[in-house]
Design a protein around this motif. Sequence first.
Motif, mmCIF file in Angstrom:
data_model
loop_
_atom_site.group_PDB
_atom_site.id
_atom_site.type_symbol
_atom_site.label_atom_id
_atom_site.label_comp_id
_atom_site.label_asym_id
_atom_site.label_seq_id
_atom_site.Cartn_x
_atom_site.Cartn_y
_atom_site.Cartn_z
ATOM 1 N N LEU A 157 -13.685 -1.786 3.181
ATOM 2 C CA LEU A 157 -12.304 -1.543 2.758
ATOM 3 C C LEU A 157 -11.684 -2.840 2.233
ATOM 4 O O LEU A 157 -11.089 -2.867 1.145
ATOM 5 N N ARG A 158 -11.883 -3.919 2.991
ATOM 6 C CA ARG A 158 -11.300 -5.210 2.601
ATOM 7 C C ARG A 158 -11.799 -5.619 1.211
ATOM 8 O O ARG A 158 -11.038 -6.064 0.364
ATOM 9 N N ALA A 159 -13.086 -5.402 0.969
ATOM 10 C CA ALA A 159 -13.686 -5.808 -0.306
ATOM 11 C C ALA A 159 -13.153 -4.986 -1.481
ATOM 12 O O ALA A 159 -13.199 -5.435 -2.630
ATOM 13 N N ALA A 160 -12.661 -3.778 -1.200
ATOM 14 C CA ALA A 160 -12.202 -2.905 -2.296
ATOM 15 C C ALA A 160 -10.732 -3.129 -2.655
ATOM 16 O O ALA A 160 -10.258 -2.659 -3.689
ATOM 17 N N VAL A 161 -10.017 -3.853 -1.812
ATOM 18 C CA VAL A 161 -8.573 -4.038 -2.042
ATOM 19 C C VAL A 161 -8.343 -5.010 -3.206
ATOM 20 O O VAL A 161 -8.992 -6.046 -3.290
ATOM 21 N N THR A 162 -7.439 -4.618 -4.107
ATOM 22 C CA THR A 162 -7.022 -5.521 -5.189
ATOM 23 C C THR A 162 -5.488 -5.592 -5.158
ATOM 24 O O THR A 162 -4.848 -4.939 -4.333
ATOM 25 N N GLU A 163 -4.953 -6.335 -6.108
ATOM 26 C CA GLU A 163 -3.483 -6.432 -6.181
ATOM 27 C C GLU A 163 -2.829 -5.084 -6.455
ATOM 28 O O GLU A 163 -1.656 -4.867 -6.167
ATOM 29 N N LYS A 164 -3.627 -4.190 -7.063
ATOM 30 C CA LYS A 164 -3.063 -2.889 -7.449
ATOM 31 C C LYS A 164 -3.222 -1.825 -6.368
ATOM 32 O O LYS A 164 -2.755 -0.696 -6.535
ATOM 33 N N THR A 165 -3.908 -2.159 -5.288
ATOM 34 C CA THR A 165 -4.151 -1.126 -4.271
ATOM 35 C C THR A 165 -2.858 -0.753 -3.560
ATOM 36 O O THR A 165 -2.139 -1.615 -3.071
ATOM 37 N N LYS A 166 -2.616 0.545 -3.492
ATOM 38 C CA LYS A 166 -1.385 1.008 -2.853
ATOM 39 C C LYS A 166 -1.653 1.866 -1.624
ATOM 40 O O LYS A 166 -0.951 1.768 -0.627
ATOM 41 N N VAL A 167 -2.672 2.716 -1.726
ATOM 42 C CA VAL A 167 -2.874 3.738 -0.681
ATOM 43 C C VAL A 167 -4.356 3.850 -0.315
ATOM 44 O O VAL A 167 -5.227 3.687 -1.169
ATOM 45 N N HIS A 196 -3.096 -5.958 4.384
ATOM 46 C CA HIS A 196 -2.954 -5.882 2.923
ATOM 47 C C HIS A 196 -1.809 -4.958 2.494
ATOM 48 O O HIS A 196 -1.720 -4.593 1.319
ATOM 49 N N ASP A 197 -0.963 -4.604 3.431
ATOM 50 C CA ASP A 197 0.208 -3.785 3.140
ATOM 51 C C ASP A 197 -0.142 -2.503 2.374
ATOM 52 O O ASP A 197 0.419 -2.226 1.307
ATOM 53 N N LEU A 198 -1.072 -1.742 2.916
ATOM 54 C CA LEU A 198 -1.455 -0.474 2.283
ATOM 55 C C LEU A 198 -0.775 0.690 2.997
ATOM 56 O O LEU A 198 -0.627 0.679 4.218
ATOM 57 N N TYR A 199 -0.399 1.690 2.230
ATOM 58 C CA TYR A 199 -0.009 2.956 2.830
ATOM 59 C C TYR A 199 -1.281 3.727 3.147
ATOM 60 O O TYR A 199 -2.308 3.542 2.487
ATOM 61 N N VAL A 200 -1.178 4.615 4.120
ATOM 62 C CA VAL A 200 -2.336 5.443 4.458
ATOM 63 C C VAL A 200 -1.907 6.908 4.465
ATOM 64 O O VAL A 200 -0.880 7.259 5.048
ATOM 65 N N ILE A 201 -2.697 7.726 3.786
ATOM 66 C CA ILE A 201 -2.528 9.170 3.919
ATOM 67 C C ILE A 201 -3.662 9.615 4.832
ATOM 68 O O ILE A 201 -4.834 9.563 4.457
ATOM 69 N N ALA A 202 -3.303 9.975 6.069
ATOM 70 C CA ALA A 202 -4.315 10.338 7.062
ATOM 71 C C ALA A 202 -4.367 11.858 7.170
ATOM 72 O O ALA A 202 -3.446 12.486 7.685
ATOM 73 N N ASP A 203 -5.438 12.438 6.652
ATOM 74 C CA ASP A 203 -5.594 13.893 6.670
ATOM 75 C C ASP A 203 -6.442 14.263 7.888
ATOM 76 O O ASP A 203 -7.640 14.017 7.916
ATOM 77 N N GLU A 228 4.304 3.345 10.733
ATOM 78 C CA GLU A 228 5.334 3.107 9.718
ATOM 79 C C GLU A 228 4.782 3.095 8.285
ATOM 80 O O GLU A 228 5.539 3.136 7.331
ATOM 81 N N ARG A 229 3.459 3.049 8.141
ATOM 82 C CA ARG A 229 2.865 3.033 6.789
ATOM 83 C C ARG A 229 1.982 4.259 6.551
ATOM 84 O O ARG A 229 1.211 4.301 5.594
ATOM 85 N N THR A 230 2.091 5.252 7.436
ATOM 86 C CA THR A 230 1.174 6.402 7.344
ATOM 87 C C THR A 230 1.921 7.709 7.099
ATOM 88 O O THR A 230 2.954 7.971 7.722
ATOM 89 N N ILE A 231 1.367 8.511 6.210
ATOM 90 C CA ILE A 231 1.787 9.909 6.109
ATOM 91 C C ILE A 231 0.651 10.720 6.724
ATOM 92 O O ILE A 231 -0.482 10.703 6.231
#
Length: 395
Positions: A157-167, A196-203, A228-231
Amino acid sequence: MKGLSVVAEAVRASTTMAIDAMYKKMRADGLDVIGFGAGEPDFNTPEHIKSAAIQAIQDNRTRYTPAAGIQELREAICERLLADCGVSYQPGQVVVSSGAKHNLYAALQTLVNPGDEVILPSPYWVSYFELIKMVGGIPVVIKTTQEQGFKMSAEQLRAAVTEKTKVLILNNPSNPTGMMYDEFALASVADVCIAHDLYVIADEIYYSLVYDNRKFVSFVSLGEKVKERTILINGVSKTYAMTGWRIGYALAPDHIAKVMANYLSHATSAPSSISQWAAVEALRGPQEDIEEMRQAFEVRRNYIYQEMNRIPSVSCICPEAAFYVMMSLDELLGKTLHGTLIRDADDFAKVFLEIGRVAVVPCSGFGVPNYVRWSYATSLENIQEGLSRLKDFLS
Ligand SMILES: Cc1ncc(COP(=O)(O)O)c(C=O)c1O
Protein backbone atom coordinates in the motif's frame (compact mmCIF):
# COMPACT_ATOMS: atom_id res chain seq x y z
CA MET A 1 -25.75 13.06 -33.92
CA LYS A 2 -23.49 14.06 -31.03
CA GLY A 3 -21.71 11.33 -29.08
CA LEU A 4 -22.75 10.08 -25.68
CA SER A 5 -20.94 10.88 -22.45
CA VAL A 6 -17.29 9.80 -22.61
CA VAL A 7 -17.42 8.65 -18.99
CA ALA A 8 -20.58 6.61 -19.49
CA GLU A 9 -19.32 4.99 -22.67
CA ALA A 10 -16.11 3.88 -20.96
CA VAL A 11 -18.06 1.77 -18.47
CA ARG A 12 -17.83 -1.97 -19.17
CA ALA A 13 -20.74 -4.33 -18.59
CA SER A 14 -20.48 -6.42 -15.43
CA THR A 15 -18.98 -9.86 -16.25
CA THR A 16 -20.89 -11.37 -13.35
CA MET A 17 -24.17 -10.23 -14.81
CA ALA A 18 -23.19 -11.31 -18.36
CA ILE A 19 -22.50 -14.93 -17.38
CA ASP A 20 -25.62 -14.99 -15.24
CA ALA A 21 -27.67 -13.77 -18.22
CA MET A 22 -26.18 -16.48 -20.51
CA TYR A 23 -26.88 -19.11 -17.88
CA LYS A 24 -30.47 -17.96 -17.41
CA LYS A 25 -31.04 -17.95 -21.17
CA MET A 26 -29.74 -21.53 -21.46
CA ARG A 27 -32.03 -22.59 -18.63
CA ALA A 28 -34.98 -20.84 -20.24
CA ASP A 29 -34.17 -22.79 -23.41
CA GLY A 30 -34.62 -25.98 -21.38
CA LEU A 31 -30.93 -26.90 -21.07
CA ASP A 32 -29.64 -28.67 -17.97
CA VAL A 33 -27.13 -26.10 -16.70
CA ILE A 34 -25.99 -25.41 -13.14
CA GLY A 35 -25.15 -21.86 -12.09
CA PHE A 36 -22.36 -20.82 -9.77
CA GLY A 37 -22.36 -17.24 -10.95
CA ALA A 38 -24.82 -15.48 -8.72
CA GLY A 39 -23.59 -13.28 -5.90
CA GLU A 40 -26.69 -13.77 -3.80
CA PRO A 41 -27.88 -16.25 -1.16
CA ASP A 42 -30.14 -18.99 -2.51
CA PHE A 43 -32.22 -18.80 0.69
CA ASN A 44 -35.51 -16.93 0.84
CA THR A 45 -35.89 -13.78 2.92
CA PRO A 46 -36.96 -14.92 6.42
CA GLU A 47 -40.74 -14.86 7.04
CA HIS A 48 -40.70 -12.32 9.88
CA ILE A 49 -38.94 -9.82 7.59
CA LYS A 50 -41.46 -10.34 4.81
CA SER A 51 -44.32 -9.90 7.34
CA ALA A 52 -42.86 -6.56 8.46
CA ALA A 53 -42.94 -5.33 4.86
CA ILE A 54 -46.55 -6.44 4.41
CA GLN A 55 -47.43 -4.69 7.67
CA ALA A 56 -45.73 -1.50 6.45
CA ILE A 57 -47.96 -1.53 3.37
CA GLN A 58 -51.09 -2.19 5.48
CA ASP A 59 -50.11 0.72 7.75
CA ASN A 60 -49.69 3.00 4.72
CA ARG A 61 -46.01 3.61 5.37
CA THR A 62 -45.69 4.14 1.68
CA ARG A 63 -44.65 7.76 1.36
CA TYR A 64 -41.33 9.52 0.78
CA THR A 65 -38.96 9.11 3.70
CA PRO A 66 -36.06 11.36 4.75
CA ALA A 67 -33.29 11.13 2.13
CA ALA A 68 -30.89 9.39 4.51
CA GLY A 69 -33.55 6.87 5.61
CA ILE A 70 -36.16 6.57 8.36
CA GLN A 71 -34.98 7.32 11.89
CA GLU A 72 -35.96 3.81 13.09
CA LEU A 73 -33.73 2.16 10.50
CA ARG A 74 -30.79 4.44 11.19
CA GLU A 75 -31.13 3.63 14.88
CA ALA A 76 -31.42 -0.11 14.15
CA ILE A 77 -28.25 0.05 12.04
CA CYS A 78 -26.33 1.71 14.89
CA GLU A 79 -27.62 -0.87 17.40
CA ARG A 80 -26.65 -3.82 15.17
CA LEU A 81 -23.19 -2.46 14.48
CA LEU A 82 -22.58 -1.87 18.17
CA ALA A 83 -23.78 -5.38 19.05
CA ASP A 84 -21.88 -7.15 16.27
CA CYS A 85 -18.69 -5.10 15.92
CA GLY A 86 -18.48 -3.01 19.09
CA VAL A 87 -18.46 0.26 17.16
CA SER A 88 -20.57 3.24 18.10
CA TYR A 89 -22.20 5.61 15.57
CA GLN A 90 -25.07 8.08 15.89
CA PRO A 91 -28.17 7.79 13.64
CA GLY A 92 -27.23 11.14 12.04
CA GLN A 93 -24.05 9.50 10.73
CA VAL A 94 -26.00 6.84 8.82
CA VAL A 95 -27.04 7.16 5.19
CA VAL A 96 -29.40 4.49 3.89
CA SER A 97 -29.51 3.89 0.17
CA SER A 98 -30.80 1.57 -2.55
CA GLY A 99 -28.21 -1.14 -1.92
CA ALA A 100 -24.59 -1.06 -0.82
CA LYS A 101 -23.61 -0.60 -4.44
CA HIS A 102 -25.44 2.70 -4.54
CA ASN A 103 -23.77 3.73 -1.29
CA LEU A 104 -20.40 2.95 -2.83
CA TYR A 105 -21.20 5.18 -5.77
CA ALA A 106 -22.35 7.99 -3.46
CA ALA A 107 -19.24 7.54 -1.29
CA LEU A 108 -16.94 7.84 -4.29
CA GLN A 109 -18.88 10.85 -5.58
CA THR A 110 -18.47 12.44 -2.17
CA LEU A 111 -14.70 11.88 -1.92
CA VAL A 112 -13.21 11.85 -5.41
CA ASN A 113 -12.36 14.74 -7.71
CA PRO A 114 -11.53 14.08 -11.36
CA GLY A 115 -7.94 12.82 -11.60
CA ASP A 116 -7.72 11.60 -8.00
CA GLU A 117 -6.19 8.14 -7.61
CA VAL A 118 -8.15 5.44 -5.83
CA ILE A 119 -6.22 2.39 -4.66
CA LEU A 120 -7.84 -0.96 -5.25
CA PRO A 121 -6.25 -4.25 -4.16
CA SER A 122 -6.78 -7.05 -6.69
CA PRO A 123 -8.51 -9.45 -7.05
CA TYR A 124 -11.29 -6.88 -6.68
CA TRP A 125 -15.04 -6.97 -7.09
CA VAL A 126 -15.69 -5.87 -10.63
CA SER A 127 -17.96 -2.92 -9.80
CA TYR A 128 -15.31 -1.01 -7.80
CA PHE A 129 -13.15 -0.54 -10.87
CA GLU A 130 -16.00 0.78 -12.97
CA LEU A 131 -17.42 2.94 -10.17
CA ILE A 132 -14.06 4.67 -9.73
CA LYS A 133 -14.01 5.49 -13.44
CA MET A 134 -17.63 6.66 -13.30
CA VAL A 135 -16.70 9.41 -10.86
CA GLY A 136 -13.64 10.48 -12.88
CA GLY A 137 -11.13 8.80 -10.56
CA ILE A 138 -8.12 6.75 -11.61
CA PRO A 139 -8.04 3.16 -10.35
CA VAL A 140 -4.59 2.16 -9.08
CA VAL A 141 -4.49 -1.61 -8.72
CA ILE A 142 -2.30 -3.40 -6.18
CA LYS A 143 -1.83 -7.00 -7.20
CA THR A 144 -1.96 -9.59 -4.46
CA THR A 145 -1.12 -13.25 -4.96
CA GLN A 146 -2.53 -16.57 -3.83
CA GLU A 147 0.68 -17.10 -1.81
CA GLN A 148 -0.12 -14.04 0.28
CA GLY A 149 -3.71 -15.23 0.73
CA PHE A 150 -4.82 -12.44 -1.64
CA LYS A 151 -4.23 -9.91 1.13
CA MET A 152 -2.44 -6.64 0.47
CA SER A 153 0.48 -5.85 2.77
CA ALA A 154 1.06 -2.44 4.32
CA GLU A 155 4.32 -2.20 2.32
CA GLN A 156 2.46 -2.72 -0.95
CA LEU A 157 0.00 0.00 0.00
CA ARG A 158 2.77 2.41 0.98
CA ALA A 159 4.56 1.82 -2.33
CA ALA A 160 1.39 2.60 -4.32
CA VAL A 161 0.68 5.96 -2.68
CA THR A 162 1.41 9.07 -4.75
CA GLU A 163 0.61 12.75 -4.33
CA LYS A 164 -2.66 12.11 -6.15
CA THR A 165 -3.85 9.25 -3.95
CA LYS A 166 -7.10 10.09 -2.23
CA VAL A 167 -8.91 6.89 -1.31
CA LEU A 168 -8.31 3.22 -0.55
CA ILE A 169 -11.13 0.77 -1.16
CA LEU A 170 -10.85 -2.06 1.33
CA ASN A 171 -13.29 -4.93 0.87
CA ASN A 172 -13.16 -7.18 3.91
CA PRO A 173 -14.18 -10.03 3.76
CA SER A 174 -13.53 -10.02 0.05
CA ASN A 175 -15.57 -10.79 -2.99
CA PRO A 176 -14.18 -12.63 -5.00
CA THR A 177 -11.42 -14.15 -2.84
CA GLY A 178 -13.43 -15.04 0.28
CA MET A 179 -10.40 -14.03 2.36
CA MET A 180 -10.45 -11.86 5.48
CA TYR A 181 -7.83 -9.55 7.06
CA ASP A 182 -7.07 -10.11 10.72
CA GLU A 183 -6.69 -7.30 13.24
CA PHE A 184 -2.92 -7.05 12.90
CA ALA A 185 -3.03 -6.78 9.10
CA LEU A 186 -5.83 -4.23 9.28
CA ALA A 187 -3.96 -2.13 11.83
CA SER A 188 -0.85 -1.97 9.65
CA VAL A 189 -2.97 -0.90 6.65
CA ALA A 190 -4.66 1.71 8.86
CA ASP A 191 -1.27 3.13 9.90
CA VAL A 192 -0.38 3.78 6.26
CA CYS A 193 -3.76 5.44 5.62
CA ILE A 194 -3.28 7.75 8.58
CA ALA A 195 0.35 8.55 7.70
CA HIS A 196 -0.56 9.44 4.10
CA ASP A 197 -3.90 11.09 4.86
CA LEU A 198 -6.00 8.67 2.81
CA TYR A 199 -9.73 8.22 3.02
CA VAL A 200 -10.91 4.64 3.22
CA ILE A 201 -14.09 3.14 1.85
CA ALA A 202 -14.43 -0.03 3.91
CA ASP A 203 -16.95 -2.41 2.36
CA GLU A 204 -17.82 -5.00 5.00
CA ILE A 205 -21.01 -6.39 3.47
CA TYR A 206 -19.92 -10.01 4.11
CA TYR A 207 -18.92 -9.52 7.74
CA SER A 208 -21.48 -11.90 9.18
CA LEU A 209 -20.57 -14.79 6.86
CA VAL A 210 -17.34 -15.86 8.52
CA TYR A 211 -16.16 -19.46 9.07
CA ASP A 212 -13.98 -21.60 11.38
CA ASN A 213 -14.93 -19.41 14.37
CA ARG A 214 -12.74 -16.62 13.02
CA LYS A 215 -13.21 -13.24 14.59
CA PHE A 216 -14.24 -10.46 12.26
CA VAL A 217 -12.68 -7.09 13.06
CA SER A 218 -14.31 -4.01 11.59
CA PHE A 219 -11.89 -1.46 10.18
CA VAL A 220 -13.60 1.34 12.11
CA SER A 221 -13.07 -0.49 15.42
CA LEU A 222 -9.38 0.41 15.17
CA GLY A 223 -9.87 3.80 16.76
CA GLU A 224 -11.04 7.37 16.21
CA LYS A 225 -8.23 8.28 13.81
CA VAL A 226 -9.39 5.49 11.52
CA LYS A 227 -13.07 6.23 11.95
CA GLU A 228 -12.70 9.90 11.04
CA ARG A 229 -11.33 9.03 7.57
CA THR A 230 -13.54 6.02 6.80
CA ILE A 231 -16.86 5.54 5.08
CA LEU A 232 -18.12 2.16 6.22
CA ILE A 233 -20.36 0.37 3.73
CA ASN A 234 -22.76 -2.38 4.64
CA GLY A 235 -26.23 -3.67 3.84
CA VAL A 236 -28.86 -6.33 4.35
CA SER A 237 -28.55 -8.07 0.95
CA LYS A 238 -26.13 -10.87 1.81
CA THR A 239 -26.67 -11.39 5.54
CA TYR A 240 -30.47 -11.48 5.45
CA ALA A 241 -31.00 -12.89 1.95
CA MET A 242 -32.53 -9.58 0.87
CA THR A 243 -30.77 -8.78 -2.42
CA GLY A 244 -33.96 -7.70 -4.18
CA TRP A 245 -35.10 -5.34 -1.44
CA ARG A 246 -32.27 -2.92 -2.24
CA ILE A 247 -31.22 -1.61 1.14
CA GLY A 248 -27.62 -0.72 1.85
CA TYR A 249 -26.10 1.84 4.19
CA ALA A 250 -23.05 3.93 4.84
CA LEU A 251 -21.69 5.16 8.18
CA ALA A 252 -19.40 8.15 8.19
CA PRO A 253 -18.32 11.21 10.17
CA ASP A 254 -21.10 13.85 10.36
CA HIS A 255 -19.82 16.19 7.65
CA ILE A 256 -19.33 13.34 5.16
CA ALA A 257 -22.70 11.73 5.95
CA LYS A 258 -24.36 15.11 5.40
CA VAL A 259 -22.83 15.56 1.95
CA MET A 260 -23.73 12.00 0.97
CA ALA A 261 -27.34 12.51 2.09
CA ASN A 262 -27.59 15.78 0.12
CA TYR A 263 -26.23 14.05 -2.93
CA LEU A 264 -28.67 11.14 -2.64
CA SER A 265 -31.62 13.44 -1.98
CA HIS A 266 -31.27 14.62 -5.58
CA ALA A 267 -30.31 11.27 -7.05
CA THR A 268 -33.06 9.07 -5.55
CA SER A 269 -34.95 10.95 -2.78
CA ALA A 270 -34.70 7.78 -0.65
CA PRO A 271 -34.90 4.00 -1.04
CA SER A 272 -38.26 2.22 -0.89
CA SER A 273 -40.09 2.94 2.38
CA ILE A 274 -41.40 -0.64 2.51
CA SER A 275 -37.92 -2.13 2.17
CA GLN A 276 -36.69 0.20 4.90
CA TRP A 277 -39.30 -1.15 7.34
CA ALA A 278 -38.36 -4.69 6.35
CA ALA A 279 -34.70 -3.86 7.07
CA VAL A 280 -35.63 -2.55 10.54
CA GLU A 281 -37.12 -5.98 11.30
CA ALA A 282 -34.09 -7.75 9.78
CA LEU A 283 -31.67 -5.88 12.03
CA ARG A 284 -33.76 -5.82 15.21
CA GLY A 285 -35.68 -9.09 14.92
CA PRO A 286 -34.56 -12.65 15.70
CA GLN A 287 -31.12 -13.47 14.29
CA GLU A 288 -31.39 -17.30 14.39
CA ASP A 289 -32.13 -17.61 10.65
CA ILE A 290 -28.91 -15.78 9.93
CA GLU A 291 -26.85 -18.25 11.92
CA GLU A 292 -28.58 -21.18 10.17
CA MET A 293 -27.73 -19.73 6.77
CA ARG A 294 -24.13 -19.09 7.84
CA GLN A 295 -23.77 -22.69 8.99
CA ALA A 296 -25.17 -23.97 5.70
CA PHE A 297 -22.62 -21.85 3.82
CA GLU A 298 -19.84 -23.25 5.97
CA VAL A 299 -20.82 -26.86 5.18
CA ARG A 300 -20.81 -26.01 1.47
CA ARG A 301 -17.50 -24.15 1.77
CA ASN A 302 -15.90 -27.22 3.40
CA TYR A 303 -17.19 -29.50 0.69
CA ILE A 304 -16.25 -27.38 -2.32
CA TYR A 305 -12.77 -26.63 -0.98
CA GLN A 306 -12.01 -30.28 -0.25
CA GLU A 307 -13.45 -31.77 -3.42
CA MET A 308 -12.13 -29.14 -5.82
CA ASN A 309 -8.58 -29.83 -4.69
CA ARG A 310 -9.08 -33.55 -5.41
CA ILE A 311 -9.64 -32.81 -9.10
CA PRO A 312 -6.43 -32.83 -11.15
CA SER A 313 -5.33 -29.59 -12.91
CA VAL A 314 -7.36 -27.19 -10.74
CA SER A 315 -6.94 -25.93 -7.19
CA CYS A 316 -8.15 -23.33 -4.73
CA ILE A 317 -7.21 -21.95 -1.34
CA CYS A 318 -9.66 -22.26 1.52
CA PRO A 319 -12.02 -19.26 1.72
CA GLU A 320 -12.37 -17.77 5.19
CA ALA A 321 -15.65 -15.91 4.66
CA ALA A 322 -18.38 -14.80 2.19
CA PHE A 323 -19.61 -17.44 -0.31
CA TYR A 324 -17.05 -17.49 -3.10
CA VAL A 325 -14.07 -19.62 -4.00
CA MET A 326 -11.52 -18.75 -6.68
CA MET A 327 -10.32 -21.70 -8.75
CA SER A 328 -6.85 -21.43 -10.26
CA LEU A 329 -6.55 -22.26 -13.96
CA ASP A 330 -2.75 -22.04 -14.03
CA GLU A 331 -2.29 -25.67 -15.03
CA LEU A 332 -4.84 -25.39 -17.83
CA LEU A 333 -3.71 -22.22 -19.55
CA GLY A 334 -2.25 -22.88 -23.00
CA LYS A 335 -3.95 -26.28 -23.20
CA THR A 336 -6.81 -27.24 -25.50
CA LEU A 337 -10.08 -28.38 -23.92
CA HIS A 338 -12.83 -29.78 -26.12
CA GLY A 339 -11.30 -28.11 -29.17
CA THR A 340 -10.86 -24.70 -27.51
CA LEU A 341 -7.48 -23.22 -26.67
CA ILE A 342 -7.67 -21.95 -23.10
CA ARG A 343 -5.84 -18.62 -23.09
CA ASP A 344 -7.60 -17.18 -20.08
CA ALA A 345 -10.59 -17.48 -17.74
CA ASP A 346 -12.98 -16.12 -20.37
CA ASP A 347 -12.14 -19.00 -22.72
CA PHE A 348 -12.50 -21.49 -19.91
CA ALA A 349 -15.83 -20.13 -18.62
CA LYS A 350 -17.33 -20.11 -22.10
CA VAL A 351 -16.43 -23.68 -23.01
CA PHE A 352 -17.25 -24.94 -19.51
CA LEU A 353 -20.74 -23.45 -19.86
CA GLU A 354 -21.28 -24.64 -23.43
CA ILE A 355 -19.88 -28.17 -23.09
CA GLY A 356 -19.67 -28.79 -19.34
CA ARG A 357 -23.04 -27.09 -18.70
CA VAL A 358 -21.75 -25.26 -15.64
CA ALA A 359 -21.72 -21.47 -15.23
CA VAL A 360 -18.80 -19.93 -13.33
CA VAL A 361 -17.55 -16.34 -13.44
CA PRO A 362 -14.28 -15.58 -15.24
CA CYS A 363 -12.17 -13.37 -12.98
CA SER A 364 -10.79 -11.26 -15.86
CA GLY A 365 -13.09 -8.46 -14.72
CA PHE A 366 -11.72 -8.88 -11.19
CA GLY A 367 -8.13 -8.24 -12.29
CA VAL A 368 -7.07 -11.93 -12.36
CA PRO A 369 -7.61 -13.58 -15.76
CA ASN A 370 -6.20 -16.93 -14.58
CA TYR A 371 -9.03 -17.68 -12.14
CA VAL A 372 -12.73 -18.39 -12.23
CA ARG A 373 -15.02 -17.69 -9.31
CA TRP A 374 -17.52 -20.23 -8.04
CA SER A 375 -20.28 -18.92 -5.79
CA TYR A 376 -21.37 -21.60 -3.32
CA ALA A 377 -24.61 -19.81 -2.58
CA THR A 378 -26.39 -22.81 -4.03
CA SER A 379 -27.48 -26.22 -2.72
CA LEU A 380 -25.01 -28.92 -1.73
CA GLU A 381 -26.58 -31.16 -4.40
CA ASN A 382 -25.79 -28.55 -7.05
CA ILE A 383 -22.24 -28.23 -5.77
CA GLN A 384 -21.77 -32.01 -5.91
CA GLU A 385 -23.15 -32.17 -9.43
CA GLY A 386 -21.13 -29.11 -10.56
CA LEU A 387 -17.86 -30.60 -9.35
CA SER A 388 -18.70 -33.97 -10.88
CA ARG A 389 -19.27 -32.17 -14.19
CA LEU A 390 -15.94 -30.36 -13.77
CA LYS A 391 -14.20 -33.69 -13.30
CA ASP A 392 -15.82 -35.16 -16.42
CA PHE A 393 -15.14 -31.99 -18.38
CA LEU A 394 -11.44 -32.09 -17.56
CA SER A 395 -10.86 -35.81 -18.03
C1 LIG B 1 -18.28 -6.63 -2.13
C2 LIG B 1 -19.67 -6.23 -2.45
N1 LIG B 1 -20.09 -5.01 -2.09
C3 LIG B 1 -21.33 -4.60 -2.38
C4 LIG B 1 -22.22 -5.41 -3.06
C5 LIG B 1 -23.59 -4.88 -3.40
O1 LIG B 1 -24.56 -5.17 -2.47
P1 LIG B 1 -26.02 -4.56 -2.58
O2 LIG B 1 -26.93 -5.68 -3.01
O3 LIG B 1 -26.36 -4.10 -1.21
O4 LIG B 1 -26.00 -3.45 -3.55
C6 LIG B 1 -21.83 -6.69 -3.46
C7 LIG B 1 -22.75 -7.56 -4.22
O5 LIG B 1 -22.37 -8.45 -4.94
C8 LIG B 1 -20.52 -7.12 -3.14
O6 LIG B 1 -20.08 -8.33 -3.48
